[in-house]
Design a protein around this motif. Structure first.
Motif: not given
Length: 533
Positions: A307, A312, A315, A322, A325-326, A330-335
């Motif tokens: 994070r 951001a 991706a 990315h 994960c999606i 889950l969103d690796p930018a925020t989790q």
């Protein structure tokens, strides 16, 4: 070009078994000499090379050198790297990168147009060339596949699995194949003057792995059953950051993420690697894998947190990770990304010399199925694709300079088990036993149990696919049992220290692994019923 398998019962072509980087690169380097590539999956699929995210290591910067690259390789290998092999490998790196560029691999470049160089764990400087951050393997295989299909001297046969090497007087005479999607079909034998095994690694022998299904140790097994010497089979590298989103194989969170500043934390948000090694997240893979394993075993969980480092930009910088994960929700930018160690790379394999020659005349091996001495007990990140390219080129040069006799006759299929459909339960049981007994942390009691069970399966099963899996599993487990120390990727909780007496590579055979099992059975009688079903 493509052809029918039935046109090849007797051929002057060089046979290359495997459609990954080593196999395709070797085929191209042999041109215009006639070559036939046999691939279980369609080209571009089923090869671990295509899944490689990190890239290729090469000393290309003015401030770097082949000697420095070799020194890092030797340090990571925990005393077992052949230093001459490592230095020769790193000195050839730049030339192989140039080859790949000519084949159309679009390596990342900086604003000045120079190859962009990243850093990964245990490298002393930036020397990893990437493609779009984490797509090097995919891009390399795509470029080589296109080049192979355009080369008139290369024939490609897809959908066939090699199930046995055919030999006479310690010399290859050919190979026995079977159509992958037709388990009751009659086997096909091909006589050939030379065979190159490039079948990949063993990761799919484990329940948790980053490797494709095709990486089940097949090439190592058929070579061992033909009598080849096997080197260092106990050394299995577990990648510390496989993404735990319920997929088999597990998606990989490339080490380059940690090179860009991502950190490892537990469920409490604590950076647990700081207390384990001065390099923390950039420590050698075996140390990081054991650190992650320990956090999970203690119930604290393990996560890769990008994070702050990427946010951001995730991706754009690492599109493959990315997407994985999606897809997993889950969103690796925020989790933080849930992770666990998974079987990733095999330092062991068919013992080969500096030209890729095995102990069987007429049999060469390259890529992960081979053991060259370059990796020792623990592979340095991004050296695997480099080694595959370097040895593929050397094999091609050696074959081109060899006098090969034409096959004298067609071959008769070996009387081996005809039932080739993998029993799902038995295959999964073997993978589970490998993970639990021959995994990240090992001990004598569990290794002995694994050896006994794999030996029974290797001897008694009527299924050729399962027998080949059991053959490789037995070699790994028996060598791990015999190495009563901890070194590199091989960690024994009952022998946690390195021992000078074991500061040597393992050279073994299938007969020797069977002898280890016999001795364990003698010591354990009356033996318990095998747990493999």
């Amino acid at each position: 070009m493509s052809t029918s398998i039935h046109d090849l019962t007797n051929t002057d072509h060089i046979l290359i078994i495997g459609g990954g980087l080593a196999g395709l690169f070797c085929a191209l380097k042999l041109a215009p000499r006639p070559v036939t590539v046999i691939s279980a999956a369609p080209l571009g699929h089923g090869a671990s090379s295509a899944w490689a995210q990190g890239g290729i290591a090469a000393a290309l910067a003015e401030s770097d050198s082949a000697e420095a690259h070799a020194a890092d390789t030797i340090a990571a290998g925990a005393g077992l790297v052949d230093e001459e092999v490592a230095l020769a490998l790193t000195r050839e790196a730049a030339g192989r990168i140039e080859d790949l560029l000519r084949y159309g691999v679009p390596f990342d470049r900086d604003l000045a147009g120079r190859l962009a160089l990243g850093r990964e764990a245990a490298h002393s400087t930036r020397r990893i060339v990437h493609v779009r951050g984490d797509m090097a393997g995919q891009a390399i295989i795509a470029a080589l596949t296109e080049a192979v299909r355009k080369t008139p001297s290369i024939r490609v046969i897809e959908g066939f699995v090699a199930e046995a090497l055919l030999t006479e007087d310690n010399m290859t005479t050919g190979v026995q194949l079977r159509r992958r999607d037709d388990v009751v079909a009659k086997p096909v034998t091909i006589a050939a003057p030379a065979i190159v095994l490039a079948t990949g690694g063993i990761g799919h022998l484990y329940a948790a792995t980053t490797n494709p299904q095709e990486a089940g140790g097949l090439g190592l097994a058929i070579a061992a059953r033909a009598g080849a010497v096997i080197a260092d089979p106990e050394f299995v590298q577990f990648h510390p950051t496989a993404i735990m989103v319920g997929r088999d194989p597990a998606p990989l969170a490339t080490e380059a993420l940690r090179g860009e500043g991502a950190i490892l934390i537990n469920a409490k948000g604590e950076r647990f690697m700081l207390a384990r090694h001065p390099a923390a997240e950039l420590a050698p893979r075996d140390i990081v894998a054991r650190g992650v394993f320990a956090e999970i075993a203690a119930g604290r969980g393990a996560f890769l947190d990008a994070r702050a480092a990427l946010g951001a930009r995730f991706a754009e910088k690492f599109p493959t990770v990315h997407a994985s994960c999606i897809d997993g929700g889950l969103d690796p930018a925020t989790q933080p990304i849930p992770i666990a160690p998974a079987a990733h790379y095999h330092m062991g394999g068919i013992a080969v010399d500096t030209r890729g020659r095995s102990s069987i005349a007429g049999l060469w091996a390259g890529g992960e199925v081979a053991s060259t001495g370059a990796h020792g007990a623990n592979r340095l990140a991004s050296n695997s694709l480099l080694e595959a390219a370097v040895y593929a080129a050397r094999i091609a040069e050696d074959i081109a300079g060899s006098v090969l006799s034409s096959p004298a006759r067609a071959l008769t299929a070996r009387p081996i088990p005809r039932n080739c459909a993998m029993p799902a339960r038995s295959g999964e049981n073997l993978r589970t036993l490998m993970s639990s007994h021959v995994g990240v942390i090992r001990d004598g009691e569990h290794l002995a149990e694994a050896v006994r069970n794999f030996a029974v399966l290797e001897r008694d099963t009527g299924n050729i696919a399962l027998r080949n899996m059991a053959t490789t599993a037995l070699l790994v487990a028996a060598s791990a049992f015999s190495r009563r120390e901890s070194r590199g990727a091989h960690f024994r909780s009952d022998h946690p220290a390195e021992k000078t007496a074991f500061a040597r590579r393992t050279m073994t055979t299938l007969d020797e692994a069977r002898t280890v099992a016999d001795r364990l059975n003698d010591a354990a009688r009356p033996a318990a019923q095998p747990i493999m079903a």
